[in-house]
Every structure is written in C-alpha cells, then in structure tokens.
Write a protein that holds these residues in place. Structure first.
Motif, PDB file in Angstrom:
ATOM      1  N   THR A   1     -16.175 -27.205   5.490  1.00 52.16           N
ATOM      2  CA  THR A   1     -16.267 -28.567   4.961  1.00 52.16           C
ATOM      3  C   THR A   1     -17.732 -28.977   4.810  1.00 52.16           C
ATOM      4  N   GLY A   2     -18.523 -28.717   5.840  1.00 48.43           N
ATOM      5  CA  GLY A   2     -19.945 -29.043   5.778  1.00 48.43           C
ATOM      6  C   GLY A   2     -20.663 -28.283   4.681  1.00 48.43           C
ATOM      7  N   MET A   3     -20.374 -27.000   4.553  1.00 48.97           N
ATOM      8  CA  MET A   3     -21.013 -26.187   3.506  1.00 48.97           C
ATOM      9  C   MET A   3     -20.680 -26.708   2.120  1.00 48.97           C
TER      10      MET A   3
ATOM     11  N   LYS B   1     -22.173 -29.673  -2.822  1.00 48.40           N
ATOM     12  CA  LYS B   1     -21.844 -30.658  -3.852  1.00 48.40           C
ATOM     13  C   LYS B   1     -22.828 -31.830  -3.877  1.00 48.40           C
ATOM     14  N   HIS B   2     -23.183 -32.375  -2.720  1.00 44.08           N
ATOM     15  CA  HIS B   2     -23.965 -33.613  -2.645  1.00 44.08           C
ATOM     16  C   HIS B   2     -25.458 -33.404  -2.431  1.00 44.08           C
TER      17      HIS B   2
ATOM     18  N   TRP C   1     -29.384 -24.215   4.420  1.00 44.03           N
ATOM     19  CA  TRP C   1     -28.921 -23.884   5.769  1.00 44.03           C
ATOM     20  C   TRP C   1     -28.126 -25.039   6.353  1.00 44.03           C
ATOM     21  N   LEU C   2     -27.106 -24.692   7.155  1.00 46.77           N
ATOM     22  CA  LEU C   2     -26.268 -25.692   7.793  1.00 46.77           C
ATOM     23  C   LEU C   2     -26.058 -25.328   9.262  1.00 46.77           C
ATOM     24  N   PRO C   3     -26.707 -26.038  10.167  1.00 41.95           N
ATOM     25  CA  PRO C   3     -26.354 -25.855  11.567  1.00 41.95           C
ATOM     26  C   PRO C   3     -25.049 -26.590  11.872  1.00 41.95           C
TER      27      PRO C   3
ATOM     28  N   LYS D   1     -25.869 -19.942   6.420  1.00 40.03           N
ATOM     29  CA  LYS D   1     -26.380 -20.033   5.054  1.00 40.03           C
ATOM     30  C   LYS D   1     -25.279 -20.679   4.210  1.00 40.03           C
ATOM     31  N   VAL D   2     -25.583 -21.752   3.529  1.00 41.67           N
ATOM     32  CA  VAL D   2     -24.592 -22.497   2.751  1.00 41.67           C
ATOM     33  C   VAL D   2     -23.965 -21.622   1.662  1.00 41.67           C
ATOM     34  N   LYS D   3     -24.688 -20.634   1.194  1.00 43.09           N
ATOM     35  CA  LYS D   3     -24.157 -19.761   0.137  1.00 43.09           C
ATOM     36  C   LYS D   3     -22.930 -18.972   0.589  1.00 43.09           C
ATOM     37  N   LEU D   4     -22.616 -18.987   1.882  1.00 45.67           N
ATOM     38  CA  LEU D   4     -21.446 -18.282   2.403  1.00 45.67           C
ATOM     39  C   LEU D   4     -20.145 -19.056   2.211  1.00 45.67           C
TER      40      LEU D   4
END
Length: 157
Positions: free
Chosen positions: A82-84, A89-90, A96-98, A143-146
């Motif tokens: 959900t975070g990724m 999108k926004h 990167w997303l911790p 990594k958000v690309k995942l």
C-alpha cells in the motif's frame, strides 16, 4: 540522495493484545504512534499511515491514512505494498520506503540513514533490521520499484 517516503503500519488486528489499536496505547504520557512519528518524520520527506477501518481515529496525527490495497487483513506486506503504490502514485520521486510497525516506539533516530548506507554498500533493494541475531522484517527499507513484483507475489497465493 534519492527521495525517501515512509509508512507506519497500524493496519493489523492486534489479536495478541486483545484487539484495538496498539499504536494508541500510552507510554510515558504519549501514544506509541506519537513517539514513532517524532522519531521517523525527521528522517524522511513524506510519511503516511497504513490503517484499516475507520481512519477518523487518526485525524489528530495529521498524516495521510491509507487502507490496505489488498483486503482481508493480508498482513504487513499488504501495508508495505500500500505504501509503495501510494508513493508511486502521489510522490513519484520517492525511490525508497521504510516500513515501521506501529508498536516500535524506540525505532532508532538514524534508522533510515543506516538502512540507506547498507543498501548502497550491498546494492540490494530490501534492507531488513536485525538485532540480537533476530531479523525484524517489518522494520525495513524497500525500493519502491518492487511494488509490481510484491503485488504479483501476494495475489498469486
């Protein structure tokens, strides 16, 4: 440095604690969530909350609150996905997303920096926290690309 977003995961059912929101429990006069926000927010550019159910209970925290993109309380990976997807999108510049669990009020104040250094050193797309020989996979840097691969894996099962 790549932009870093963050997600605090409070979307679970807290069955082991008798239900309710663990993150709203008090510790030294502050909620666990307040303590986490205070530690994590200075380390990143954008912070969101992943929560299910009525999100009005989190209005005082002034964070965007996003429900799981995969239903039926699919676990912490649903919150990470959900975070990724929300960041992509926004805030497409976020690379990167911790992920931080909502019951970790003592998350290190240098958690993100240490994770980014480890990712740079190792060239990996996921860095998982570890202490006393035990992995803590919900305390991680992703990594958000995942996002597409994670969604595929979750929908496949």
């Amino acid at each position: 440095m790549d932009a870093v977003g963050g997600v605090i995961l409070v979307g679970g059912q807290a069955r082991r604690m008798g239900g309710g929101d663990k993150c709203l429990k008090l510790l030294g006069g502050q909620t666990l969530l307040s303590r986490i926000i205070g530690r994590v927010q200075p380390q990143i550019s954008i912070l969101i909350l992943n929560a299910n159910g009525n999100t009005e209970r989190f209005l005082d925290y002034k964070l965007t609150t996003v429900s799981d993109v995969i239903g039926d309380f699919a676990g912490p990976l649903a919150g990470i996905l959900t975070g990724m997807e929300w960041m992509r999108k926004h805030h497409p510049g976020v690379k990167w997303l911790p992920s931080i669990p909502g019951d970790a009020p003592f998350i290190p104040r240098d958690f993100v920096g240490k994770c980014l250094k480890a990712a740079s050193r190792t060239g990996t797309d996921i860095i998982c926290a570890k202490s006393s020989g035990q992995a803590h996979p919900v305390c991680a840097l992703w990594k958000v690309k995942l996002a597409d691969e994670l969604r595929w894996a979750m929908e496949r099962d």
